[in-house]
Design a protein around this motif. Structure first.
Motif, PDB file in Angstrom:
ATOM      1  N   SER A 399       0.828  -1.208   0.000  1.00  0.00           N
ATOM      2  CA  SER A 399       0.000   0.000   0.000  1.00  0.00           C
ATOM      3  C   SER A 399       0.865   1.261   0.000  1.00  0.00           C
ATOM      4  O   SER A 399       0.588   2.222  -0.716  1.00  0.00           O
ATOM      5  CB  SER A 399      -0.928  -0.009   1.216  1.00  0.00           C
ATOM      6  OG  SER A 399      -1.680   1.180   1.277  1.00  0.00           O
ATOM      7  N   ALA A 400       1.927   1.267   0.790  1.00  0.00           N
ATOM      8  CA  ALA A 400       2.813   2.427   0.843  1.00  0.00           C
ATOM      9  C   ALA A 400       3.507   2.644  -0.501  1.00  0.00           C
ATOM     10  O   ALA A 400       3.657   3.795  -0.964  1.00  0.00           O
ATOM     11  CB  ALA A 400       3.844   2.248   1.955  1.00  0.00           C
ATOM     12  N   LYS A 401       3.922   1.578  -1.151  1.00  0.00           N
ATOM     13  CA  LYS A 401       4.551   1.710  -2.459  1.00  0.00           C
ATOM     14  C   LYS A 401       3.559   2.237  -3.503  1.00  0.00           C
ATOM     15  O   LYS A 401       3.915   3.070  -4.350  1.00  0.00           O
ATOM     16  CB  LYS A 401       5.119   0.358  -2.905  1.00  0.00           C
ATOM     17  CG  LYS A 401       6.349  -0.077  -2.131  1.00  0.00           C
ATOM     18  CD  LYS A 401       6.881  -1.415  -2.649  1.00  0.00           C
ATOM     19  CE  LYS A 401       8.154  -1.827  -1.916  1.00  0.00           C
ATOM     20  NZ  LYS A 401       8.686  -3.128  -2.401  1.00  0.00           N
ATOM     21  N   ALA A 402       2.319   1.750  -3.456  1.00  0.00           N
ATOM     22  CA  ALA A 402       1.299   2.238  -4.391  1.00  0.00           C
ATOM     23  C   ALA A 402       1.018   3.715  -4.172  1.00  0.00           C
ATOM     24  O   ALA A 402       0.855   4.492  -5.128  1.00  0.00           O
ATOM     25  CB  ALA A 402       0.016   1.422  -4.229  1.00  0.00           C
ATOM     26  N   THR A 403       0.968   4.123  -2.904  1.00  0.00           N
ATOM     27  CA  THR A 403       0.752   5.547  -2.594  1.00  0.00           C
ATOM     28  C   THR A 403       1.904   6.393  -3.116  1.00  0.00           C
ATOM     29  O   THR A 403       1.699   7.480  -3.671  1.00  0.00           O
ATOM     30  CB  THR A 403       0.594   5.729  -1.084  1.00  0.00           C
ATOM     31  OG1 THR A 403      -0.508   4.956  -0.616  1.00  0.00           O
ATOM     32  CG2 THR A 403       0.355   7.199  -0.743  1.00  0.00           C
ATOM     33  N   LEU A 404       3.123   5.924  -2.939  1.00  0.00           N
ATOM     34  CA  LEU A 404       4.286   6.646  -3.445  1.00  0.00           C
ATOM     35  C   LEU A 404       4.233   6.767  -4.966  1.00  0.00           C
ATOM     36  O   LEU A 404       4.498   7.843  -5.534  1.00  0.00           O
ATOM     37  CB  LEU A 404       5.571   5.938  -3.013  1.00  0.00           C
ATOM     38  CG  LEU A 404       6.876   6.520  -3.573  1.00  0.00           C
ATOM     39  CD1 LEU A 404       7.044   7.965  -3.146  1.00  0.00           C
ATOM     40  CD2 LEU A 404       8.057   5.681  -3.120  1.00  0.00           C
ATOM     41  N   GLN A 405       3.875   5.678  -5.626  1.00  0.00           N
ATOM     42  CA  GLN A 405       3.790   5.709  -7.084  1.00  0.00           C
ATOM     43  C   GLN A 405       2.709   6.683  -7.543  1.00  0.00           C
ATOM     44  O   GLN A 405       2.895   7.438  -8.499  1.00  0.00           O
ATOM     45  CB  GLN A 405       3.500   4.308  -7.614  1.00  0.00           C
ATOM     46  CG  GLN A 405       3.485   4.217  -9.144  1.00  0.00           C
ATOM     47  CD  GLN A 405       3.225   2.797  -9.620  1.00  0.00           C
ATOM     48  OE1 GLN A 405       2.958   1.912  -8.822  1.00  0.00           O
ATOM     49  NE2 GLN A 405       3.299   2.582 -10.924  1.00  0.00           N
ATOM     50  N   GLN A 406       1.570   6.687  -6.856  1.00  0.00           N
ATOM     51  CA  GLN A 406       0.497   7.606  -7.209  1.00  0.00           C
ATOM     52  C   GLN A 406       0.908   9.051  -6.946  1.00  0.00           C
ATOM     53  O   GLN A 406       0.550   9.962  -7.696  1.00  0.00           O
ATOM     54  CB  GLN A 406      -0.768   7.254  -6.406  1.00  0.00           C
ATOM     55  CG  GLN A 406      -2.004   8.058  -6.796  1.00  0.00           C
ATOM     56  CD  GLN A 406      -2.468   7.753  -8.204  1.00  0.00           C
ATOM     57  OE1 GLN A 406      -2.253   6.645  -8.691  1.00  0.00           O
ATOM     58  NE2 GLN A 406      -3.103   8.710  -8.855  1.00  0.00           N
ATOM     59  N   THR A 407       1.659   9.269  -5.878  1.00  0.00           N
ATOM     60  CA  THR A 407       2.101  10.628  -5.540  1.00  0.00           C
ATOM     61  C   THR A 407       3.073  11.158  -6.573  1.00  0.00           C
ATOM     62  O   THR A 407       3.073  12.361  -6.892  1.00  0.00           O
ATOM     63  CB  THR A 407       2.744  10.633  -4.146  1.00  0.00           C
ATOM     64  OG1 THR A 407       1.823  10.103  -3.199  1.00  0.00           O
ATOM     65  CG2 THR A 407       3.132  12.048  -3.728  1.00  0.00           C
ATOM     66  N   GLU A 408       3.900  10.299  -7.116  1.00  0.00           N
ATOM     67  CA  GLU A 408       4.901  10.730  -8.091  1.00  0.00           C
ATOM     68  C   GLU A 408       4.288  11.073  -9.440  1.00  0.00           C
ATOM     69  O   GLU A 408       4.875  11.818 -10.216  1.00  0.00           O
ATOM     70  CB  GLU A 408       5.948   9.622  -8.275  1.00  0.00           C
ATOM     71  CG  GLU A 408       6.830   9.409  -7.046  1.00  0.00           C
ATOM     72  CD  GLU A 408       7.738   8.210  -7.186  1.00  0.00           C
ATOM     73  OE1 GLU A 408       8.730   8.145  -6.448  1.00  0.00           O
ATOM     74  OE2 GLU A 408       7.455   7.345  -8.034  1.00  0.00           O
TER      75      GLU A 408
END
Length: 739
Positions: A399-408
């Motif tokens: 979930s944290a990786k997906a959030t980071l990818q979405q933020t970028e």
């Protein structure tokens, strides 16, 4: 020009009087040709601007009024009721015979439905405002895109999730190793078994020591013997071994308690994890039972420690007694032998009892150790809990990786469109909620009844706590003796928005046109009435009738001071003119560079002659194109009455008012001394207007607009002019042609 006018003014002639009409036509042509030439000459000359037609722009006050017709009401009684809502009377502070003044509260009702609607409307507005704020914040965030702080937080979240996953995996590996490694629990069982064997031997030794002590007591009559001293030494040795055994038992109990505490913590952790993960009720019930069992085992372990601590204390006391007995039995001791023997028996008995107690405790410790060794439920639960934690932490990392990818990623345009649509929907919802709240507040205001006029209360219907119906008279006021009269105004829908109670008014009665009555508005009815498809609102007002002139049924013309603007730019209304659809004034001076306004101009009307209704007549100080007819006619122009020159016309008007010779935007008789300046008009007063833009303080304008493409007609009247009573002068009552 004479030829042109001749063609325009020819009149069909009767054949039997041919010569007379021909001569008359020639005369008209001569007169009109000369007049046209004089006008053309005057129009081409530049004249000076008189001082009395100059006006300096300044600041002033403009009051816009609302006019309406009114009818004087019968002043005897005023019946008051709640207009749109009934309810329970909660306040009725007046009584029959009481004098009341205008604006005083007479009664109030409580309407539960309206109260609920008002509270609901207020809550809806609050929620709508919150929704709009949230939508606007989301749009702002999405428009900003990925920011450095947001990226940093997202990366930190990934790092924390990964570290947590590493720790969970390590804990899981530890729990699995403990589950498969049974060395420690097996060693606990072996130690407990050894302790039981050792304690059984201690019991036997204590029993032997007790028997010896009793034999020694029988020999006390012969004094201390080597055998009795040996028995006392044996008691000391037994006591020392008992202390050693008790300490070992205490250490074993403490070790067992540590294991029991770990088992209890593991059971509690399993229960907490299953609750957070939403496990089934059966699983949670099983976890709770495991926690209770582990807690009971832990309590038993604590009891075993307490018993072993007591055993150590008791063994230490037995050793002290044995040592004292041995010291007193030594050669040279003076202690009575019988007493020493008795003490030795007592000490041996205590040591024996304590050995039995320690044996029971050792057996209890053995049972606990065997239970820990055989029951692996808590260890299995600990393994399962650690495994669940690993699974949860893996999901958290993803979930944290997906959030980071979405933020970028930059914000998708469709997301922004959705955000804007959400804001529009939230704004519409807020407007609807505010409208409902306003309606609810108006309904709430209708629950209070106030006196519109001053007078005496003559009727009170109802009492506090009783129900009243809408429209049912609650209080009746008699204002016959008062100095004021009530009038009823019917105000159009377009004007009602600018009126409120308390505004000043001036009124004249048809019966007394020269007298002005002053007053103020007292009540604006919220519900309109439609008469002949015209929406009107009823407004009540109070006017000063101390003279007693006003009578019921009289009609009055009312002027209400609706709006006032102070310290604003004002000009006389007569200075304002219109060219086409543009309103403006003529400014004295040169136009500033970059601004212009003008247009074409033509002289006169379409044709000369005919029954024109306008000709050269003025019209309210405004510029107008020439009429559809020109010279002559039965209206104004050259002479009145018939079109023949020199005949006795009927008092022609000449060039009355401010004459206009052409369409707007043409040349003026002042040449470049003035220019047309468009303006934006604000409030309209009775004699002046507010200028919102286009003029500044200190500029000079023409008090009366000029004539374009013609001569200037000032505000000075003379008896000269065209027409008149059939002569060659230019009519009576006209304005002098300057130049």
């Amino acid at each position: 020009m004479g030829a042109v006018l001749e063609k325009s003014f020819q009149i069909p002639l009767k054949r039997k009087r041919g010569k007379v009409w021909v001569y008359s036509s020639v005369a008209v042509v001569i007169v009109l040709g000369g007049a046209a030439f004089a006008i053309h000459r005057a129009a081409t000359r530049t004249v000076a601007i008189p001082a009395f037609d100059r006006y300096t722009v300044g600041l002033g006050t403009v009051t816009q009024t609302v006019g309406a017709s009114a009818t004087v009401q019968a002043p005897s009684t005023v019946s008051l009721s709640f207009p749109s809502s009934g309810g329970t009377l909660t306040s009725l502070p007046v009584q029959v015979g009481q004098q009341v003044r205008a604006g005083q509260t007479l009664a109030a009702v409580s309407n539960q439905t309206q109260s609920v609607q008002l509270a609901s409307a207020e809550a809806a507005v609050t929620q709508a405002e919150s929704n709009l704020t949230t939508a606007q914040a989301k749009l702002q965030k999405d428009m900003e895109g990925p920011t450095a702080p947001a990226l940093a937080l997202a990366k930190q979240a990934v790092t924390r999730a990964q570290l947590a996953l590493i720790g969970a995996k390590q804990q899981y590996a530890t729990q699995v190793a403990l589950y498969h490694d049974r060395t420690s629990s097996q060693q606990q069982v072996i130690s407990a078994q050894n302790a039981v064997t050792t304690q059984q031997a201690a019991v036997q030794n204590a029993q032997v020591a007790l028997q010896r002590a009793k034999l020694m007591e029988q020999e006390t009559l012969h004094g201390a013997t080597p055998e009795s001293i040996t028995a006392l030494q044996f008691n000391v040795t037994v006591a020392e071994k008992a202390i050693s055994t008790a300490n070992a038992q205490l250490a074993l109990a403490e070790s067992n308690l540590n294991l029991l505490q770990q088992a209890l913590q593991a059971a509690e952790q399993t229960l907490s994890t299953d609750v957070q993960n939403g496990a089934s009720a059966a699983q949670i019930s099983a976890d709770q039972a495991a926690v209770r069992q582990a807690q009971q085992s832990y309590n038993n372990g604590q009891s075993a420690i307490t018993q072993n601590q007591s055993a150590v204390t008791s063994d230490e006391a037995s050793l002290l007694n044995a040592e004292n007995a041995l010291a007193q039995a030594a050669p040279g001791a003076t202690t009575n032998a019988a007493l020493l023997a008795k003490n030795s028996v007592t000490s041996a008995q205590n040591a024996y009892n304590q050995a039995l107690a320690q044996l029971a405790a050792a057996k209890a410790n053995l049972r606990i150790a065997q239970t820990i060794y055989n029951d692996r439920t808590s260890q299995a639960a600990a393994v399962q809990s650690a495994q669940n934690t690993v699974a949860q932490d893996e999901i958290a990392v993803q979930s944290a990786k997906a959030t980071l990818q979405q933020t970028e990623l930059p914000t998708d345009p469709t997301v922004l469109e959705t955000d804007r649509a959400t804001i529009q929907s939230a704004q519409a919802s807020l407007q609807s909620a505010e409208a409902q709240l306003q309606s609810a507040r108006v309904s709430e205001q209708d629950t209070v009844l106030t006196a519109p006029v001053s007078g005496q209360v003559i009727t009170v219907n109802g009492a506090v706590g009783e129900q009243v119906s809408p429209g049912s008279p609650t209080v009746v006021i008699d204002q016959t003796s008062g100095p004021n009269a009530e009038i009823n105004l019917q105000v159009p829908e377009s004007e009602i928005g600018s009126l409120k109670a308390g505004e000043t008014l001036f009124a004249t009665a048809t019966a007394y046109p020269s007298q002005t009555f002053t007053g103020h508005l007292t009540q604006v009815y919220p519900v309109p009435q439609v008469v002949s498809n015209v929406t009107e609102y009823t407004v009540l007002a109070s006017v000063n009738n101390s003279s007693g002139l006003l009578r019921p049924g009289m009609t009055m013309n009312v002027t209400i001071n609706a709006k006032t603007a102070r310290n604003v730019i004002t000009i006389p209304a007569s200075s304002l003119t219109q060219i086409g659809t543009t309103e403006g004034v003529y400014v004295i001076g040169k136009r500033k560079a970059g601004s212009s306004h003008g247009g074409s101009a033509n002289l006169g009307g379409a044709t000369a002659g005919g029954g024109g209704a306008s000709g050269f007549s003025g019209h309210k100080g405004r510029h107008h194109k020439g009429g559809s007819s020109g010279f002559g006619g039965s209206g104004s122009g050259f002479g009145g009455g018939n079109a023949s020159a020199g005949s006795s016309g009927s008092a022609g008007t000449g060039l009355t008012g401010i004459a206009s010779f052409s369409g707007g935007g043409g040349k003026t008789p002042f040449g470049k001394q003035v220019y047309f300046q468009p303006v934006t008009v604000g409030l309209f007063g009775t004699s002046n207007v507010q200028i919102v833009s286009g003029l500044s303080v200190g500029q000079q304008i023409l008090l009366i607009p000029p004539v374009t493409n013609g001569t200037y007609a000032s505000s000075t009247s003379t008896t000269g002019g065209f027409g008149g009573g059939g002569g060659g002068r230019f009519g009576g009552g006209g304005r002098k042609l300057l130049g």
